[in-house]
Design a protein around this motif. Sequence first.
Motif, PDB file in Angstrom:
ATOM      1  N   SER A  53       0.860  -1.184   0.000  1.00  6.42           N
ATOM      2  CA  SER A  53       0.000   0.000   0.000  1.00  6.42           C
ATOM      3  C   SER A  53       0.897   1.236   0.000  1.00  6.42           C
ATOM      4  O   SER A  53       1.654   1.458   0.949  1.00  6.42           O
ATOM      5  CB  SER A  53      -0.903  -0.011   1.245  1.00  6.42           C
ATOM      6  OG  SER A  53      -1.702   1.149   1.309  1.00  6.42           O
ATOM      7  N   SER A  54       0.814   2.022  -1.081  1.00  2.00           N
ATOM      8  CA  SER A  54       1.707   3.173  -1.239  1.00  2.00           C
ATOM      9  C   SER A  54       0.918   4.478  -1.285  1.00  2.00           C
ATOM     10  O   SER A  54       0.237   4.773  -2.270  1.00  2.00           O
ATOM     11  CB  SER A  54       2.535   3.031  -2.530  1.00  2.00           C
ATOM     12  OG  SER A  54       3.280   1.837  -2.533  1.00  2.00           O
ATOM     13  N   ASN A  55       0.972   5.220  -0.181  1.00  7.35           N
ATOM     14  CA  ASN A  55       0.357   6.552  -0.097  1.00  7.35           C
ATOM     15  C   ASN A  55      -1.110   6.551  -0.530  1.00  7.35           C
ATOM     16  O   ASN A  55      -1.551   7.429  -1.289  1.00  7.35           O
ATOM     17  CB  ASN A  55       1.155   7.545  -0.941  1.00  7.35           C
ATOM     18  CG  ASN A  55       2.592   7.673  -0.478  1.00  7.35           C
ATOM     19  OD1 ASN A  55       2.855   7.838   0.708  1.00  7.35           O
ATOM     20  ND2 ASN A  55       3.525   7.578  -1.403  1.00  7.35           N
ATOM     21  N   ILE A  56      -1.863   5.574  -0.023  1.00  7.53           N
ATOM     22  CA  ILE A  56      -3.273   5.474  -0.385  1.00  7.53           C
ATOM     23  C   ILE A  56      -4.100   6.532   0.338  1.00  7.53           C
ATOM     24  O   ILE A  56      -4.073   6.640   1.566  1.00  7.53           O
ATOM     25  CB  ILE A  56      -3.818   4.069  -0.042  1.00  7.53           C
ATOM     26  CG1 ILE A  56      -3.271   3.048  -1.024  1.00  7.53           C
ATOM     27  CG2 ILE A  56      -5.344   4.042  -0.067  1.00  7.53           C
ATOM     28  CD1 ILE A  56      -3.768   3.197  -2.449  1.00  7.53           C
ATOM     29  N   SER A  57      -4.822   7.303  -0.445  1.00  5.89           N
ATOM     30  CA  SER A  57      -5.756   8.289   0.095  1.00  5.89           C
ATOM     31  C   SER A  57      -7.128   8.077  -0.529  1.00  5.89           C
ATOM     32  O   SER A  57      -7.236   7.636  -1.681  1.00  5.89           O
ATOM     33  CB  SER A  57      -5.280   9.719  -0.192  1.00  5.89           C
ATOM     34  OG  SER A  57      -4.079  10.005   0.494  1.00  5.89           O
ATOM     35  N   LYS A  58      -8.143   8.369   0.237  1.00  3.05           N
ATOM     36  CA  LYS A  58      -9.508   8.283  -0.269  1.00  3.05           C
ATOM     37  C   LYS A  58     -10.330   9.406   0.323  1.00  3.05           C
ATOM     38  O   LYS A  58     -10.357   9.601   1.535  1.00  3.05           O
ATOM     39  CB  LYS A  58     -10.139   6.930   0.088  1.00  3.05           C
ATOM     40  CG  LYS A  58     -11.557   6.744  -0.445  1.00  3.05           C
ATOM     41  CD  LYS A  58     -11.601   6.698  -1.965  1.00  3.05           C
ATOM     42  CE  LYS A  58     -13.011   6.414  -2.491  1.00  3.05           C
ATOM     43  NZ  LYS A  58     -13.050   6.387  -3.972  1.00  3.05           N
ATOM     44  N   LYS A  59     -11.006  10.138  -0.565  1.00  2.95           N
ATOM     45  CA  LYS A  59     -11.880  11.224  -0.136  1.00  2.95           C
ATOM     46  C   LYS A  59     -13.274  11.021  -0.699  1.00  2.95           C
ATOM     47  O   LYS A  59     -13.433  10.590  -1.843  1.00  2.95           O
ATOM     48  CB  LYS A  59     -11.333  12.578  -0.600  1.00  2.95           C
ATOM     49  CG  LYS A  59     -10.058  13.015   0.083  1.00  2.95           C
ATOM     50  CD  LYS A  59      -9.648  14.423  -0.339  1.00  2.95           C
ATOM     51  CE  LYS A  59      -8.405  14.879   0.408  1.00  2.95           C
ATOM     52  NZ  LYS A  59      -8.021  16.272   0.027  1.00  2.95           N
ATOM     53  N   TYR A  60     -14.262  11.308   0.107  1.00  2.35           N
ATOM     54  CA  TYR A  60     -15.655  11.360  -0.334  1.00  2.35           C
ATOM     55  C   TYR A  60     -16.123  12.795  -0.134  1.00  2.35           C
ATOM     56  O   TYR A  60     -16.285  13.239   1.009  1.00  2.35           O
ATOM     57  CB  TYR A  60     -16.527  10.395   0.478  1.00  2.35           C
ATOM     58  CG  TYR A  60     -16.228   8.934   0.225  1.00  2.35           C
ATOM     59  CD1 TYR A  60     -16.662   8.306  -0.936  1.00  2.35           C
ATOM     60  CD2 TYR A  60     -15.502   8.186   1.140  1.00  2.35           C
ATOM     61  CE1 TYR A  60     -16.394   6.962  -1.176  1.00  2.35           C
ATOM     62  CE2 TYR A  60     -15.236   6.840   0.916  1.00  2.35           C
ATOM     63  CZ  TYR A  60     -15.686   6.245  -0.243  1.00  2.35           C
ATOM     64  OH  TYR A  60     -15.409   4.910  -0.463  1.00  2.35           O
ATOM     65  N   PHE A  61     -16.238  13.511  -1.232  1.00  2.00           N
ATOM     66  CA  PHE A  61     -16.555  14.945  -1.170  1.00  2.00           C
ATOM     67  C   PHE A  61     -15.467  15.645  -0.351  1.00  2.00           C
ATOM     68  O   PHE A  61     -14.306  15.583  -0.717  1.00  2.00           O
ATOM     69  CB  PHE A  61     -17.959  15.163  -0.607  1.00  2.00           C
ATOM     70  CG  PHE A  61     -19.022  14.489  -1.436  1.00  2.00           C
ATOM     71  CD1 PHE A  61     -19.402  15.003  -2.659  1.00  2.00           C
ATOM     72  CD2 PHE A  61     -19.613  13.305  -1.007  1.00  2.00           C
ATOM     73  CE1 PHE A  61     -20.367  14.372  -3.446  1.00  2.00           C
ATOM     74  CE2 PHE A  61     -20.569  12.666  -1.782  1.00  2.00           C
ATOM     75  CZ  PHE A  61     -20.941  13.197  -3.003  1.00  2.00           C
ATOM     76  N   LYS A 112     -11.543  -2.466   0.810  1.00  2.00           N
ATOM     77  CA  LYS A 112     -12.286  -2.396  -0.452  1.00  2.00           C
ATOM     78  C   LYS A 112     -11.388  -1.920  -1.594  1.00  2.00           C
ATOM     79  O   LYS A 112     -11.532  -2.375  -2.737  1.00  2.00           O
ATOM     80  CB  LYS A 112     -13.504  -1.486  -0.295  1.00  2.00           C
ATOM     81  CG  LYS A 112     -14.621  -2.124   0.517  1.00  2.00           C
ATOM     82  CD  LYS A 112     -15.854  -1.242   0.579  1.00  2.00           C
ATOM     83  CE  LYS A 112     -16.998  -1.967   1.282  1.00  2.00           C
ATOM     84  NZ  LYS A 112     -18.221  -1.146   1.366  1.00  2.00           N
ATOM     85  N   ILE A 113     -10.457  -1.035  -1.306  1.00  2.00           N
ATOM     86  CA  ILE A 113      -9.506  -0.602  -2.330  1.00  2.00           C
ATOM     87  C   ILE A 113      -8.578  -1.762  -2.695  1.00  2.00           C
ATOM     88  O   ILE A 113      -8.331  -2.035  -3.869  1.00  2.00           O
ATOM     89  CB  ILE A 113      -8.690   0.615  -1.848  1.00  2.00           C
ATOM     90  CG1 ILE A 113      -9.600   1.846  -1.716  1.00  2.00           C
ATOM     91  CG2 ILE A 113      -7.536   0.913  -2.808  1.00  2.00           C
ATOM     92  CD1 ILE A 113      -8.930   3.037  -1.054  1.00  2.00           C
ATOM     93  N   ALA A 114      -8.084  -2.484  -1.669  1.00  2.00           N
ATOM     94  CA  ALA A 114      -7.167  -3.602  -1.908  1.00  2.00           C
ATOM     95  C   ALA A 114      -7.829  -4.720  -2.705  1.00  2.00           C
ATOM     96  O   ALA A 114      -7.164  -5.410  -3.486  1.00  2.00           O
ATOM     97  CB  ALA A 114      -6.642  -4.137  -0.581  1.00  2.00           C
ATOM     98  N   SER A 115      -9.138  -4.882  -2.521  1.00  2.00           N
ATOM     99  CA  SER A 115      -9.852  -5.936  -3.250  1.00  2.00           C
ATOM    100  C   SER A 115     -10.481  -5.418  -4.536  1.00  2.00           C
ATOM    101  O   SER A 115     -11.269  -6.113  -5.179  1.00  2.00           O
ATOM    102  CB  SER A 115     -10.924  -6.567  -2.355  1.00  2.00           C
ATOM    103  OG  SER A 115     -11.787  -5.591  -1.820  1.00  2.00           O
ATOM    104  N   CYS A 116     -10.141  -4.199  -4.909  1.00  2.00           N
ATOM    105  CA  CYS A 116     -10.537  -3.616  -6.193  1.00  2.00           C
ATOM    106  C   CYS A 116     -12.041  -3.360  -6.291  1.00  2.00           C
ATOM    107  O   CYS A 116     -12.622  -3.398  -7.372  1.00  2.00           O
ATOM    108  CB  CYS A 116     -10.083  -4.520  -7.340  1.00  2.00           C
ATOM    109  SG  CYS A 116      -9.768  -3.640  -8.883  1.00  2.00           S
ATOM    110  N   LEU A 117     -12.670  -3.080  -5.155  1.00  2.00           N
ATOM    111  CA  LEU A 117     -14.093  -2.753  -5.147  1.00  2.00           C
ATOM    112  C   LEU A 117     -14.338  -1.247  -5.195  1.00  2.00           C
ATOM    113  O   LEU A 117     -15.445  -0.806  -5.493  1.00  2.00           O
ATOM    114  CB  LEU A 117     -14.767  -3.348  -3.911  1.00  2.00           C
ATOM    115  CG  LEU A 117     -14.828  -4.881  -3.870  1.00  2.00           C
ATOM    116  CD1 LEU A 117     -15.452  -5.346  -2.569  1.00  2.00           C
ATOM    117  CD2 LEU A 117     -15.601  -5.425  -5.063  1.00  2.00           C
ATOM    118  N   THR A 118     -13.324  -0.490  -4.872  1.00  2.00           N
ATOM    119  CA  THR A 118     -13.411   0.965  -5.003  1.00  2.00           C
ATOM    120  C   THR A 118     -12.019   1.489  -5.339  1.00  2.00           C
ATOM    121  O   THR A 118     -11.014   0.809  -5.090  1.00  2.00           O
ATOM    122  CB  THR A 118     -13.936   1.620  -3.705  1.00  2.00           C
ATOM    123  OG1 THR A 118     -14.205   3.004  -3.943  1.00  2.00           O
ATOM    124  CG2 THR A 118     -12.941   1.501  -2.560  1.00  2.00           C
TER     125      THR A 118
END
Length: 229
Positions: free
Chosen positions: A5-13, A46-52
């Motif tokens: 996991s390399s610098n994973i970011s997730k934003k919702y709005f 969910k990111i790791a499993s390619c769902l988002t």
Amino acid sequence: MSLVSSNISKKYFNKTVLNSVSFNIEPGNIYAMLGPNGSGKTTWMKIASCLTKPSAGEISLNGKSIGQDTKKEIAYMPTEPYFYDWMTVKDTKKYYMDFFDDFDESIFAELLEKMELTENLKCKNLSSGMTAKLKIALALSRKVKVYLLDEPLNGIDLIARDTVMNTIISCLSEDVALVVSSHLVEELEAFANKAVFIKNGDLLDICDIETLRMEQGKSLADRYRELMN
């Protein structure tokens, strides 16, 4: 096999759910992914499993970016129930067999027996604990390199948790990795050997649990309280 996991970011709005999270998942280890509800554990899985998709950063498996080619190497068990009311346990097996070539029917049969479930049971009649056991059995019946179990002990009573975790561990081999997210810190201390701490989308620490005990004289719960308070 290494899940990076390399610098994973997730934003919702305007809300940041993950903030530049970096760590490695290595084979032969059981990782406890710990943090309060809403800390970002489920989003990372969910990111790791390619769902988002992440807003920034990358997750790779053996140097290959997560995508269609890596799905066959990662099994994800979500917290949400995903069975239709008309389904029986046998129907869920057929569902997995249709979608995943690596699903092993014989392993599933063994796990059902250990979980005290039968194929004729209707999903809509299962208790929360029985549903949790079924989801675990389905995920572990796939032959993959990484298992991601999101709050697998939710709904399972205290007496049955050790049995369930022992069953999970019995399915693993040295060339696979298991990541278990939970807020039940004490229950995972006896089974995990690595811990990943996340709070408000930030990675606070990743540690070896035995080193934590031997060198710092702290339990997993002690370290959790330090970081989360």
